[in-house]
Structures are given as structure tokens and as C-alpha cells.
Scaffold this motif. Structure first.
Motif, PDB file in Angstrom:
ATOM      1  N   GLY A 141      -3.096 -72.019 -59.145  1.00 20.94           N
ATOM      2  CA  GLY A 141      -4.566 -71.815 -59.746  1.00 20.94           C
ATOM      3  C   GLY A 141      -5.876 -72.800 -58.837  1.00 20.94           C
ATOM      4  N   LEU A 172      -2.149 -70.373 -67.680  1.00 20.67           N
ATOM      5  CA  LEU A 172      -3.345 -70.921 -66.772  1.00 20.67           C
ATOM      6  C   LEU A 172      -3.954 -69.659 -66.885  1.00 20.67           C
ATOM      7  CD1 LEU A 172      -3.765 -73.226 -64.372  1.00 20.67           C
ATOM      8  CD2 LEU A 172      -1.861 -70.901 -63.042  1.00 20.67           C
ATOM      9  N   GLU A 175      -6.711 -70.666 -69.044  1.00 16.57           N
ATOM     10  CA  GLU A 175      -7.028 -72.190 -68.813  1.00 16.57           C
ATOM     11  C   GLU A 175      -8.303 -72.406 -67.313  1.00 16.57           C
ATOM     12  OE1 GLU A 175      -4.100 -74.826 -67.118  1.00 16.57           O
ATOM     13  OE2 GLU A 175      -3.429 -74.988 -68.946  1.00 16.57           O
TER      14      GLU A 175
END
Length: 359
Positions: A141, A172, A175
Motif C-alpha cells: 500500500g 487493503l 482501504e
């Protein structure tokens, strides 16, 4: 870091490789400041369109315009577009700050201005404390954020994203979808994203362009495409759908479709003597007691799965065949079991007429 968005227009763009047409006569408008996603399965032509926009692939026909200016023949380095690749393409021997500064060095920007822009880009992607690390010291990320910062640091005319979240795990990815959407709102620049992930397209985009086998089949807002798909392919690719086909007539309120001894009511107009309806699984309810809907059919549960938030059922019906049903688990009127008889119901507004796909 902020800049006005730029409008992009594709006019009848085609790309052929010998006799094979990867993209056929694609026309598309991307408004200033818009987040547009090109969505489709592998081989649909979405990446080819992105590469033509970037200038890495030359169209066989058609034109590409930026703010009304023809850029079809302009080389990539003169288009002033930022780009984030699927694998991020970071330089492993450079620090985060050096990676982000690279486009500015290529443009021979002075040191003081370059450092100021790198600081602003790091702040934009919330990596202020990672400037001296190398890519290998970052999570997936964090590497994606560095790639975004590098693509935005020189204030590009628009940002091109080639499946930037596909290498991340599901949690992830969700997000970073939120972060990417918030980033787009903050900087107000035009984004063009490529993905094969339907949820990502629905979550991120102002508009979605759906491609299939080189054809641009439908363009619209996520809500419009999901609720009013034009074809069987769009209904089935963007989410899941049940399809009901039969003899149809039009009454004052829409379609009356007959399949065996069952009558199905839907909104819209019947195309000729037959109609194909798309019915989303979450729009079907399990009826209890004397509860009624515009459409009611009986059947038996042939298979079911528990998904945490809900159940997915396959219900066999005499005339309509198997129907897929999604139910919230906490309010399910029955405990699913194989062979359990059930009554299904849905409103006239739940089903929409769609066209069969071209051969």
C-alpha cells in the motif's frame, strides 16, 4: 497540490493488429475533473484504450482531443499525463523522495522548487516520514502511494491508472479505494482508471465505461449501469443477475411477460413479441404468511451458502427455472435448508428489460 481538471474526448478510436480489432470505433467523453473507469474482462480493450490515451499505442483510426486540441499524434512525453502502472514501477535503488522527484529532474526543475514539490506530494499521500526509505522497505500500500505521488508531483493534465490496486489483498484494496477517491476529490483533476474489478469501478467512479471484445457497450454513472443495464452482458458483468425470457406484451404500466403458466410484470416496453428481463438477486424477497408482491412464484431451495452478512440461495421454480436470491442473514424469514419450499416475490420495478448481446 491542486490543479484544474482537463477534458478528454475520444472520437471513433479504433486499434487494429492485422485483421484483429482490439478496439472498434470507441467514442468517449471525460469531463474536466471526472473520475472515469474503463471496466471489462481480460481482452476487452480497456488497457488498449488507456495506452492510446497515454500515447504509447497509436490509433489505427479516430482522434484523441484534450480540451479540444488534437493530441492523437503527440508523443507520450509531450502529453503531460501522469501514470500509475499495475506494478508501480518504482526504482529500487532510489529513496521514496528520489523516486517522487524523478519526473521533476527529467524536466530540469531547480532544486529548491523540486524539494518543495516533493514535500507537498509526500504530504498529499501521507508519507511525510518515509522520504528516506527505499521501496523494499515499504508495504504494498505504501508503494502504491509513492507511485501516486510520483505521477502527481509535476501537476499532470490528467492521471491514468492501470489497475493500480490489483496487487493488493482485499482488505487493503478496499482501504486504498477510499483513499484514492478522497485524493481525487482533494485535487480536482481528471482520473482515468482501468480495472476488471466491478466493486472497485462502482466504488470509485463518477462514470464507468464498460467494454466487451473491443466494443464500448455502455457508459454511465455506476447507479445507472447497475440499475438500468442495456444488455445481458452489462447486467451479468456488473454484479450478478437472473435472466427471464418469454413472450411479452405491453400494458399501461409496462411489460407483461409469460413463461409457461407464470406471468411476470416489469417496467419498460416489450421489444417485439419476446423480452429478456434482468432481475438482481437482492431484489427478490422470501415471502412469509400472506405477504404479496407484484410477482410471486413458488419453488424449493436447491442450494444455499452463508456469507456472514447474508445468504445466497438457488431456488428451483417450475416455470422460471433456477433463481438466485440474496438475503440479509439477520432478517431472513426462514433458516435455509436443501429442499425447503419457499415463496419468492419482487416488485414490478425490480426487473428491467435488456437486449441480447450481439453475436
Amino acid at each position: 497540490m491542486s490543479a484544474a481538471g482537463h477534458a478528454l474526448s475520444l472520437q471513433g478510436v479504433t486499434k487494429r493488429y492485422g485483421e484483429f480489432a482490439a478496439v472498434r470505433r470507441a467514442s468517449l467523453e471525460v469531463a474536466s475533473g471526472q473520475f472515469l473507469t474503463l471496466l471489462g474482462p481480460s481482452g476487452s480493450g480497456k488497457t488498449t484504450i488507456l495506452m492510446m490515451i497515454a500515447g504509447f499505442v497509436e490509433p489505427s483510426e479516430g482522434r484523441i482531443l484534450l480540451d479540444g486540441r488534437d493530441i492523437t499524434a503527440l508523443p507520450p512525453e509531450r502529453r503531460d499525463f501522469g501514470m500509475v502502472f499495475q506494478g508501480y514501477a518504482l526504482f529500487p535503488h532510489m529513496t521514496v523522495a528520489e523516486n517522487i522527484a524523478f519526473p521533476l529532474r527529467v524536466r530540469r526543475m531547480g532544486r529548491a522548487e523540486r524539494e518543495a514539490k516533493v514535500r507537498a506530494a509526500l504530504d498529499l499521500v501521507q508519507l511525510e516520514n518515509f522520504a528516506d526509505r527505499r521501496p523494499a522497505q515499504l508495504s504494498g500500500g505504501q508503494q502504491q502511494r509513492v507511485a501516486l505521488a510520483r505521477a502527481l508531483v509535476f501537476d499532470p493534465a490528467l492521471l491514468l491508472l492501470d489497475e493500480p490496486l490489483s496487487a493488493l489483498d482485499k482488505k487493503l484494496r478496499a482501504e486504498l479505494q477510499e483513499e484514492l477517491k478522497a485524493l481525487h476529490r482533494r485535487i480536482g483533476r481528471s482520473f482515468i482508471n482501468v480495472t476488471h474489478d466491478q466493486e472497485e469501478a462502482l466504488s470509485l467512479s463518477d462514470r464507468v465505461a464498460i467494454l466487451n471484445r473491443g466494443d464500448l457497450v455502455q457508459v454511465g454513472t455506476p447507479e445507472a449501469l447497475y440499475e438500468r443495464p442495456a444488455t445481458r452482458f452489462v447486467a451479468d458483468f456488473l454484479g450478478k443477475s437472473n435472466f427471464i425470457e418469454g413472450e411479452a406484451a405491453t400494458d399501461a404500466e409496462g411489460i407483461v411477460l409469460r413463461r409457461g403458466g407464470t406471468r411476470v410484470l416489469a417496467r419498460g416496453a416489450a421489444p417485439g413479441g419476446r423480452a429478456l428481463l434482468s432481475l438482481r438477486p437482492e431484489k427478490i424477497a422470501l415471502l412469509s404468511g400472506e405477504a404479496a408482491e407484484d410477482n410471486v412464484v413458488e419453488g424449493r431451495i436447491a442450494a444455499w451458502s452463508y456469507l456472514g452478512t447474508g445468504y445466497t440461495l438457488t431456488v428451483e421454480t417450475p416455470d422460471l427455472g433456477p433463481l438466485r436470491v440474496h438475503l440479509p442473514a439477520w432478517r431472513s424469514p426462514v433458516a435455509p435448508a436443501d429442499g425447503l419450499p419457499v415463496r419468492l416475490g419482487w416488485s414490478r420495478d425490480a426487473a428491467v428489460a435488456v437486449a441480447e448481446d450481439a453475436a
